[in-house]
Design an enzyme around this catalytic site. Structure first.
Site, PDB file in Angstrom:
ATOM      1  N   TRP A  44      31.288  41.208  54.810  1.00 55.97           N
ATOM      2  CA  TRP A  44      29.836  41.337  54.616  1.00 55.97           C
ATOM      3  C   TRP A  44      29.122  40.238  55.413  1.00 55.97           C
ATOM      4  O   TRP A  44      28.129  40.499  56.099  1.00 55.97           O
ATOM      5  CB  TRP A  44      29.515  41.204  53.124  1.00 55.97           C
ATOM      6  CG  TRP A  44      28.070  41.338  52.780  1.00 55.97           C
ATOM      7  CD1 TRP A  44      27.402  42.477  52.464  1.00 55.97           C
ATOM      8  CD2 TRP A  44      27.102  40.276  52.714  1.00 55.97           C
ATOM      9  NE1 TRP A  44      26.082  42.199  52.195  1.00 55.97           N
ATOM     10  CE2 TRP A  44      25.875  40.853  52.348  1.00 55.97           C
ATOM     11  CE3 TRP A  44      27.165  38.894  52.927  1.00 55.97           C
ATOM     12  CZ2 TRP A  44      24.712  40.093  52.196  1.00 55.97           C
ATOM     13  CZ3 TRP A  44      26.012  38.143  52.780  1.00 55.97           C
ATOM     14  CH2 TRP A  44      24.799  38.750  52.423  1.00 55.97           C
TER      15      TRP A  44
ATOM     16  N   ASP B 190      47.658  33.978  45.685  1.00 54.48           N
ATOM     17  CA  ASP B 190      47.912  33.954  47.138  1.00 54.48           C
ATOM     18  C   ASP B 190      46.702  33.480  47.943  1.00 54.48           C
ATOM     19  O   ASP B 190      46.823  33.206  49.132  1.00 54.48           O
ATOM     20  CB  ASP B 190      48.339  35.352  47.616  1.00 54.48           C
ATOM     21  CG  ASP B 190      49.710  35.723  47.075  1.00 54.48           C
ATOM     22  OD1 ASP B 190      50.579  34.827  47.001  1.00 54.48           O
ATOM     23  OD2 ASP B 190      49.910  36.884  46.698  1.00 54.48           O
TER      24      ASP B 190
ATOM     25  N   GLU C 200      42.364  54.538  35.565  1.00 60.00           N
ATOM     26  CA  GLU C 200      41.844  55.354  36.656  1.00 60.00           C
ATOM     27  C   GLU C 200      41.485  54.400  37.795  1.00 60.00           C
ATOM     28  O   GLU C 200      40.946  53.317  37.550  1.00 60.00           O
ATOM     29  CB  GLU C 200      40.590  56.111  36.206  1.00 60.00           C
ATOM     30  CG  GLU C 200      40.849  57.123  35.116  1.00 60.00           C
ATOM     31  CD  GLU C 200      41.782  58.246  35.571  1.00 60.00           C
ATOM     32  OE1 GLU C 200      41.699  58.651  36.746  1.00 60.00           O
ATOM     33  OE2 GLU C 200      42.597  58.706  34.758  1.00 60.00           O
TER      34      GLU C 200
ATOM     35  N   LEU D  35      30.170  41.399  25.098  1.00 64.78           N
ATOM     36  CA  LEU D  35      31.032  41.629  26.268  1.00 64.78           C
ATOM     37  C   LEU D  35      32.075  40.519  26.347  1.00 64.78           C
ATOM     38  O   LEU D  35      31.754  39.346  26.181  1.00 64.78           O
ATOM     39  CB  LEU D  35      30.189  41.610  27.560  1.00 64.78           C
ATOM     40  CG  LEU D  35      30.970  41.732  28.867  1.00 64.78           C
ATOM     41  CD1 LEU D  35      31.552  43.143  29.026  1.00 64.78           C
ATOM     42  CD2 LEU D  35      30.075  41.421  30.082  1.00 64.78           C
TER      43      LEU D  35
ATOM     44  N   HIS E 169      30.547  34.679  50.012  1.00 64.85           N
ATOM     45  CA  HIS E 169      30.997  34.309  48.664  1.00 64.85           C
ATOM     46  C   HIS E 169      29.794  33.989  47.763  1.00 64.85           C
ATOM     47  O   HIS E 169      29.788  34.335  46.584  1.00 64.85           O
ATOM     48  CB  HIS E 169      31.958  33.124  48.735  1.00 64.85           C
ATOM     49  CG  HIS E 169      33.253  33.448  49.437  1.00 64.85           C
ATOM     50  ND1 HIS E 169      33.958  34.605  49.189  1.00 64.85           N
ATOM     51  CD2 HIS E 169      33.968  32.792  50.395  1.00 64.85           C
ATOM     52  CE1 HIS E 169      35.045  34.647  49.946  1.00 64.85           C
ATOM     53  NE2 HIS E 169      35.075  33.552  50.694  1.00 64.85           N
TER      54      HIS E 169
ATOM     55  N   TRP F  26      45.369  30.734  47.802  1.00 69.87           N
ATOM     56  CA  TRP F  26      45.539  29.320  48.204  1.00 69.87           C
ATOM     57  C   TRP F  26      45.917  29.230  49.670  1.00 69.87           C
ATOM     58  O   TRP F  26      45.835  28.163  50.269  1.00 69.87           O
ATOM     59  CB  TRP F  26      46.616  28.643  47.356  1.00 69.87           C
ATOM     60  CG  TRP F  26      46.272  28.448  45.904  1.00 69.87           C
ATOM     61  CD1 TRP F  26      46.840  29.094  44.847  1.00 69.87           C
ATOM     62  CD2 TRP F  26      45.299  27.547  45.339  1.00 69.87           C
ATOM     63  NE1 TRP F  26      46.276  28.660  43.671  1.00 69.87           N
ATOM     64  CE2 TRP F  26      45.336  27.709  43.941  1.00 69.87           C
ATOM     65  CE3 TRP F  26      44.396  26.629  45.887  1.00 69.87           C
ATOM     66  CZ2 TRP F  26      44.517  26.977  43.081  1.00 69.87           C
ATOM     67  CZ3 TRP F  26      43.579  25.903  45.033  1.00 69.87           C
ATOM     68  CH2 TRP F  26      43.641  26.087  43.650  1.00 69.87           C
TER      69      TRP F  26
ATOM     70  N   ASP G 185      36.146  42.766  46.577  1.00 69.93           N
ATOM     71  CA  ASP G 185      36.579  42.528  47.958  1.00 69.93           C
ATOM     72  C   ASP G 185      35.433  42.789  48.933  1.00 69.93           C
ATOM     73  O   ASP G 185      34.582  43.649  48.684  1.00 69.93           O
ATOM     74  CB  ASP G 185      37.764  43.465  48.266  1.00 69.93           C
ATOM     75  CG  ASP G 185      38.511  43.027  49.518  1.00 69.93           C
ATOM     76  OD1 ASP G 185      38.339  41.871  49.962  1.00 69.93           O
ATOM     77  OD2 ASP G 185      39.266  43.859  50.065  1.00 69.93           O
ATOM     78  N   GLY G 186      35.452  42.061  50.045  1.00 65.05           N
ATOM     79  CA  GLY G 186      34.500  42.343  51.123  1.00 65.05           C
ATOM     80  C   GLY G 186      33.482  41.244  51.388  1.00 65.05           C
ATOM     81  O   GLY G 186      32.608  41.413  52.239  1.00 65.05           O
ATOM     82  N   ASN G 187      33.594  40.123  50.701  1.00 68.31           N
ATOM     83  CA  ASN G 187      32.623  39.041  50.923  1.00 68.31           C
ATOM     84  C   ASN G 187      32.622  38.582  52.382  1.00 68.31           C
ATOM     85  O   ASN G 187      31.560  38.399  52.984  1.00 68.31           O
ATOM     86  CB  ASN G 187      32.961  37.813  50.065  1.00 68.31           C
ATOM     87  CG  ASN G 187      32.775  38.065  48.583  1.00 68.31           C
ATOM     88  OD1 ASN G 187      32.242  39.096  48.203  1.00 68.31           O
ATOM     89  ND2 ASN G 187      33.213  37.134  47.758  1.00 68.31           N
TER      90      ASN G 187
ATOM     91  N   ARG H  41      44.369  30.463  52.070  1.00 70.16           N
ATOM     92  CA  ARG H  41      43.165  30.451  52.926  1.00 70.16           C
ATOM     93  C   ARG H  41      42.876  29.024  53.405  1.00 70.16           C
ATOM     94  O   ARG H  41      43.364  28.054  52.816  1.00 70.16           O
ATOM     95  CB  ARG H  41      41.982  30.995  52.130  1.00 70.16           C
ATOM     96  CG  ARG H  41      42.189  32.456  51.834  1.00 70.16           C
ATOM     97  CD  ARG H  41      40.948  33.124  51.361  1.00 70.16           C
ATOM     98  NE  ARG H  41      41.252  34.542  51.187  1.00 70.16           N
ATOM     99  CZ  ARG H  41      40.349  35.493  51.078  1.00 70.16           C
ATOM    100  NH1 ARG H  41      39.071  35.193  51.118  1.00 70.16           N
ATOM    101  NH2 ARG H  41      40.703  36.751  50.929  1.00 70.16           N
TER     102      ARG H  41
ATOM    103  N   ARG I 201      44.378  49.051  47.738  1.00 69.73           N
ATOM    104  CA  ARG I 201      45.613  48.472  47.201  1.00 69.73           C
ATOM    105  C   ARG I 201      45.270  47.657  45.954  1.00 69.73           C
ATOM    106  O   ARG I 201      44.106  47.345  45.698  1.00 69.73           O
ATOM    107  CB  ARG I 201      46.327  47.620  48.246  1.00 69.73           C
ATOM    108  CG  ARG I 201      45.481  46.543  48.876  1.00 69.73           C
ATOM    109  CD  ARG I 201      46.269  45.683  49.871  1.00 69.73           C
ATOM    110  NE  ARG I 201      45.344  44.854  50.607  1.00 69.73           N
ATOM    111  CZ  ARG I 201      44.862  45.153  51.813  1.00 69.73           C
ATOM    112  NH1 ARG I 201      45.250  46.242  52.440  1.00 69.73           N
ATOM    113  NH2 ARG I 201      43.991  44.347  52.404  1.00 69.73           N
TER     114      ARG I 201
HETATM  115  C1  FPP Z   1      37.583  38.755  48.422  1.00 69.30           C
HETATM  116  O1  FPP Z   1      36.778  38.998  49.551  1.00 69.30           O
HETATM  117  C2  FPP Z   1      36.888  37.842  47.553  1.00 69.30           C
HETATM  118  C3  FPP Z   1      37.370  36.647  47.147  1.00 69.30           C
HETATM  119  C4  FPP Z   1      38.707  36.147  47.507  1.00 69.30           C
HETATM  120  C5  FPP Z   1      36.543  35.757  46.317  1.00 69.30           C
HETATM  121  C6  FPP Z   1      35.821  36.404  45.201  1.00 69.30           C
HETATM  122  C7  FPP Z   1      34.719  35.527  44.824  1.00 69.30           C
HETATM  123  C8  FPP Z   1      33.481  35.914  44.513  1.00 69.30           C
HETATM  124  C9  FPP Z   1      33.084  37.303  44.329  1.00 69.30           C
HETATM  125  C10 FPP Z   1      32.404  34.923  44.385  1.00 69.30           C
HETATM  126  C11 FPP Z   1      32.179  34.232  43.128  1.00 69.30           C
HETATM  127  C12 FPP Z   1      32.875  34.681  41.903  1.00 69.30           C
HETATM  128  C13 FPP Z   1      32.561  34.210  40.688  1.00 69.30           C
HETATM  129  C14 FPP Z   1      33.324  34.653  39.520  1.00 69.30           C
HETATM  130  C15 FPP Z   1      31.457  33.263  40.472  1.00 69.30           C
HETATM  131  P1  FPP Z   1      37.247  38.459  50.951  1.00 69.30           P
HETATM  132  O2  FPP Z   1      36.694  37.096  51.145  1.00 69.30           O
HETATM  133  O3  FPP Z   1      38.722  38.563  51.071  1.00 69.30           O
HETATM  134  O4  FPP Z   1      36.521  39.473  51.888  1.00 69.30           O
HETATM  135  P2  FPP Z   1      37.089  40.099  53.232  1.00 69.30           P
HETATM  136  O5  FPP Z   1      38.216  41.014  52.836  1.00 69.30           O
HETATM  137  O6  FPP Z   1      35.914  40.849  53.737  1.00 69.30           O
HETATM  138  O7  FPP Z   1      37.504  38.973  54.110  1.00 69.30           O
END
Ligand code: FPP
Length: 237
Positions: A18, A60, A196, A124, A30, A62, A13-15, A64, A183
């Site tokens: 960021w 969920d 954990e 892995l 992303h 979708w 989370d956090g893309n 976005r 969460r």
């Molecule tokens: C949640 O952060 C992240 C996602 C919904 C997408 C996850 C995707 C990646 C990490 C990129 C590529 C993955 C692979 C497997 C190649 P958010 O966008 O909800 O961040 P926010 O909470 O800061 O808005």
């Protein structure tokens, strides 16, 4: 005693935040998130991780905006195209868990090809959860039960993996969520019964091998009793 390989799950989370902090579009977050995935996958086997389940796109998600969904789907396709070769070289077996019927045909083909190509990987087991909902998977598994059979925890757990196009894996040992939220967001609810939980402030695009090592260090300090007593206390009875 040798610790058997761990199953670690990550809610990446956090893309978006960021990217917003740097005044950038969410799509950059992303893209950087995909780089973090590469770093973590590379580091995982050396840190004693045998199964790594990454939450890439929830059922969920979708909801976005279509443009963001399109960016993510392109990114997943690109990741699989580029990484399948590297996975083969590094002994990584790739599996995509979640629904397949709502995924675009080109991505589905890419998923099938990557899974086939990496099937022999033994260092892995990398599972990427895509169009994934733990509650929906539990419901689908329940629908598969035959009326004349009584499921056990083990048999139901296996069924759960299979309905999501995966293969059975051990229960989750450690669940990490980046981005500061606390969460589970419908991720591995059954599998995480005794996991954990570790919530870290760092945004996913900044997460790397050292953060993963630190998370495992924290995990090593946790005492897992699975509802039992500490060994010394049990001996005293
Ligand atoms: C949640 O952060 C992240 C996602 C919904 C997408 C996850 C995707 C990646 C990490 C990129 C590529 C993955 C692979 C497997 C190649 P958010 O966008 O909800 O961040 P926010 O909470 O800061 O808005």
């Amino acid at each position: 005693m040798q610790q058997s390989a761990l199953h670690v799950g990550i809610i990446m989370d956090g893309n978006g935040r960021w990217a917003a902090r740097g005044g950038q579009d969410r799509s950059l977050g992303h893209h950087e998130g995909a780089r973090a995935v590469r770093r973590v996958v590379e580091a995982a086997p050396e840190l004693g991780i045998g199964v790594l389940t990454l939450y890439a796109f929830s059922a969920d998600n979708w909801r976005r905006p279509p443009a963001e969904v399109a960016v993510l789907m392109r990114l997943f396709r690109e990741y699989l195209r580029v990484e399948a070769e590297r996975c083969i070289e590094n002994g990584v077996r790739l599996e995509i868990i979640g629904r397949r019927d709502r995924i675009d045909r080109r991505l589905r083909r890419r998923i099938d090809a990557s899974e086939r190509a990496t099937a022999a990987g033994a260092r892995l087991h990398l599972r990427i959860a895509l169009d994934y909902s733990s509650r929906d998977a539990i419901l689908r598994a329940a629908q598969c039960l035959r009326p004349d059979t009584v499921p056990t925890r083990d048999s139901f757990g296996r069924l759960l993996a299979i309905v999501d196009h995966g293969t059975p894996v051990p229960e989750l040992d450690l669940l990490i969520r980046t981005g500061g939220e606390r969460r589970l967001s419908d991720f591995l609810l059954w599998e995480a019964a005794y996991a954990e939980l570790l919530f870290v402030e760092r945004m996913w695009p900044d997460f790397g091998a050292e953060d993963l090592a630190q998370a495992l260090g924290e995990f090593a300090t946790r005492e897992r009793r699975y509802g039992g007593l500490r060994p010394a206390t049990a001996d005293a009875c």
